[in-house]
Design a protein around this motif. Structure first.
Motif, short mmCIF file in Angstrom:
data_model
loop_
_atom_site.label_atom_id
_atom_site.label_comp_id
_atom_site.label_asym_id
_atom_site.label_seq_id
_atom_site.Cartn_x
_atom_site.Cartn_y
_atom_site.Cartn_z
N ASN A 35 28.96 9.68 -0.13
CA ASN A 35 28.14 10.48 -1.04
C ASN A 35 26.64 10.32 -0.77
O ASN A 35 25.85 10.12 -1.70
CB ASN A 35 28.45 10.12 -2.50
CG ASN A 35 28.03 11.22 -3.46
OD1 ASN A 35 28.01 12.40 -3.11
ND2 ASN A 35 27.66 10.83 -4.67
N ILE A 36 26.24 10.46 0.49
CA ILE A 36 24.83 10.39 0.88
C ILE A 36 24.38 11.79 1.32
O ILE A 36 25.03 12.43 2.15
CB ILE A 36 24.61 9.39 2.03
CG1 ILE A 36 25.17 8.02 1.66
CG2 ILE A 36 23.13 9.31 2.38
CD1 ILE A 36 24.55 7.40 0.42
N GLY A 37 23.25 12.24 0.77
CA GLY A 37 22.72 13.55 1.14
C GLY A 37 21.90 13.48 2.41
O GLY A 37 21.10 12.56 2.59
N VAL A 38 22.11 14.43 3.31
CA VAL A 38 21.35 14.51 4.56
C VAL A 38 20.56 15.81 4.57
O VAL A 38 21.13 16.89 4.38
CB VAL A 38 22.28 14.46 5.80
CG1 VAL A 38 21.46 14.57 7.08
CG2 VAL A 38 23.10 13.18 5.80
N ILE A 39 19.24 15.71 4.77
CA ILE A 39 18.40 16.90 4.88
C ILE A 39 17.73 16.89 6.26
O ILE A 39 16.98 15.98 6.58
CB ILE A 39 17.32 16.95 3.78
CG1 ILE A 39 17.97 17.01 2.40
CG2 ILE A 39 16.42 18.16 4.00
CD1 ILE A 39 16.97 17.07 1.26
N ASN A 53 13.15 21.92 -1.43
CA ASN A 53 13.40 21.71 -2.86
C ASN A 53 14.75 22.26 -3.28
O ASN A 53 15.45 21.67 -4.11
CB ASN A 53 12.29 22.36 -3.69
CG ASN A 53 10.97 21.62 -3.57
OD1 ASN A 53 10.93 20.43 -3.30
ND2 ASN A 53 9.87 22.34 -3.76
N SER A 54 15.13 23.39 -2.70
CA SER A 54 16.43 23.97 -2.99
C SER A 54 17.55 23.03 -2.52
O SER A 54 18.52 22.78 -3.25
CB SER A 54 16.57 25.33 -2.30
OG SER A 54 17.87 25.85 -2.47
N ALA A 55 17.40 22.51 -1.30
CA ALA A 55 18.40 21.58 -0.76
C ALA A 55 18.46 20.30 -1.60
O ALA A 55 19.55 19.80 -1.92
CB ALA A 55 18.05 21.24 0.69
N ARG A 60 21.17 16.73 -5.52
CA ARG A 60 21.10 15.94 -6.75
C ARG A 60 22.14 16.40 -7.76
O ARG A 60 22.67 15.60 -8.53
CB ARG A 60 19.70 16.00 -7.35
CG ARG A 60 18.64 15.35 -6.46
CD ARG A 60 17.28 15.37 -7.11
NE ARG A 60 17.20 14.43 -8.21
CZ ARG A 60 16.15 14.31 -9.02
NH1 ARG A 60 15.11 15.11 -8.85
NH2 ARG A 60 16.15 13.43 -9.99
N ASN A 61 22.43 17.69 -7.76
CA ASN A 61 23.50 18.20 -8.64
C ASN A 61 24.86 17.67 -8.22
O ASN A 61 25.79 17.63 -9.04
CB ASN A 61 23.51 19.73 -8.62
CG ASN A 61 22.33 20.33 -9.36
OD1 ASN A 61 21.73 19.69 -10.22
ND2 ASN A 61 21.97 21.56 -9.02
N LYS A 62 24.97 17.27 -6.97
CA LYS A 62 26.21 16.65 -6.48
C LYS A 62 26.22 15.14 -6.73
O LYS A 62 27.15 14.44 -6.33
CB LYS A 62 26.37 16.92 -4.97
CG LYS A 62 26.59 18.38 -4.61
CD LYS A 62 26.69 18.55 -3.09
CE LYS A 62 26.89 20.00 -2.70
NZ LYS A 62 28.21 20.52 -3.10
N ASN A 63 25.14 14.65 -7.36
CA ASN A 63 25.01 13.22 -7.70
C ASN A 63 25.07 12.31 -6.48
O ASN A 63 25.74 11.26 -6.49
CB ASN A 63 26.09 12.81 -8.71
CG ASN A 63 25.95 13.52 -10.04
OD1 ASN A 63 24.85 13.64 -10.57
ND2 ASN A 63 27.06 14.01 -10.56
N VAL A 64 24.36 12.70 -5.42
CA VAL A 64 24.32 11.84 -4.24
C VAL A 64 23.64 10.52 -4.59
O VAL A 64 22.76 10.47 -5.47
CB VAL A 64 23.58 12.52 -3.07
CG1 VAL A 64 24.34 13.74 -2.59
CG2 VAL A 64 22.15 12.89 -3.45
#
Length: 306
Positions: A35-39, A53-55, A60-64
């Motif tokens: 559950n780690i977000g990658v940008i 900001n959209s990404a 964050r809505n996915k609770n990363v």
């Protein structure tokens, strides 16, 4: 438009082309690992802050639980847009200052008090240039993120465009932005805190590599997991201390209540004992008085008869 294309075997083919506008994506995102977000940011252009900001909001809505920002092979482009994203991520402070040839420094961009409180890592390599180098250096300088990869390109200069009377323009180097970030840079290059090199094959095919075959990305993920674990341990320790303090307070209050009850009971018992003693004393005194009075009366009566 109907262009004709000549193939290698000499055959001609006609195609119809339609003009249209399209938007280049400078930001892509996904969730990986635990559950780690990658940008991934390819460059910093006018659309990048909005796309970032959209990404970020979607992640964050996915609770990363952590954030990995990939700046490898980012060509930089514009410092203003890089600083706009830094403002979103970092607390209040200076983001970019430029020192001219005379040594005069001027602050160009700052951030406000709002920031993102997530464990973060930044991926960099020799293809990370200009504004992307500034981005990584500032994140490290704030101690808000660690960096993984290899040294960056070393484009630490600031250039400005000066228009000419004939409609042309010249771009001139006017200063450096790295002087204020010497703690995380060397010879104008950002030095990663965790150096991880790729093999020739991995460099050539990096965009085709699955996450588990990318040693730089895996190292960054491991660092994020480590930070998350440390935060959870610290939170558990705080809760334990808080629970202990609460128990101590309750015990003290209980002891105070017991003492107050004991004092009240003692007072009541003393009062009752006093009342009883008084009654007994009064009763005894009354009896003695009655006996004495009776005895005296009897004596007087006897005398009179005589």
């Amino acid at each position: 438009m109907h262009p004709t294309v000549l193939s290698r075997d000499g055959k001609k083919s006609a195609y119809e082309l339609t003009r249209s506008k399209f938007e280049t994506k400078s930001v892509v995102y996904r969730v990986t690992g635990e559950n780690i977000g990658v940008i991934k940011i390819y460059e910093f252009n006018a659309k990048t802050p909005e796309q970032f900001n959209s990404a970020l909001n979607k992640l964050r809505n996915k609770n990363v639980e952590g954030l990995l920002i990939d700046l490898r092979d980012n060509s930089g482009v514009n410092f203003e847009y890089a600083c706009e994203i830094l403002d979103t991520l970092l607390p209040a402070g200076k983001l970019m200052s430029v020192t001219d040839r005379d040594g005069n420094a001027s602050i160009r961009y700052t951030s406000d008090t709002k920031y993102i409180d997530l464990p973060m890592e930044v991926l960099i390599n020799e293809g990370t240039e200009g504004a992307a180098e500034l981005f990584a250096a500032v994140m490290m300088n704030y101690s808000h993120a660690e960096s993984v990869g290899t040294k960056t390109a070393g484009h630490d200069t600031v250039q400005e465009l000066f228009p000419l009377s004939n409609g042309c323009a010249v771009r001139i180097t006017t200063g450096r932005w790295s002087d204020d970030l010497s703690g995380v840079m060397s010879e104008g290059k950002v030095v990663p805190q965790f150096e991880v090199k790729l093999t020739t094959y991995q460099k050539t095919n990096r965009y085709l590599l699955p996450d588990e075959s990318d040693p730089q990305l895996q190292t960054a993920l491991d660092r994020i997991y480590s930070i998350i674990a440390a935060r959870k341990d610290a939170l558990a320790a705080e809760e334990e201390v808080s629970a202990t303090d609460s128990t101590t307070t309750t015990t003290v209050e209980s002891e105070d209540t017991t003492t107050a009850t004991t004092l009240t009971t003692t007072k009541k018992t003393t009062k009752k004992t006093t009342v009883k003693t008084t009654k007994k004393t009064t009763k005894k005194t009354t009896k003695k008085t009655t006996k004495k009075t009776t005895k005296k009366t009897t004596k007087k009566t006897t005398r009179r008869r005589r």
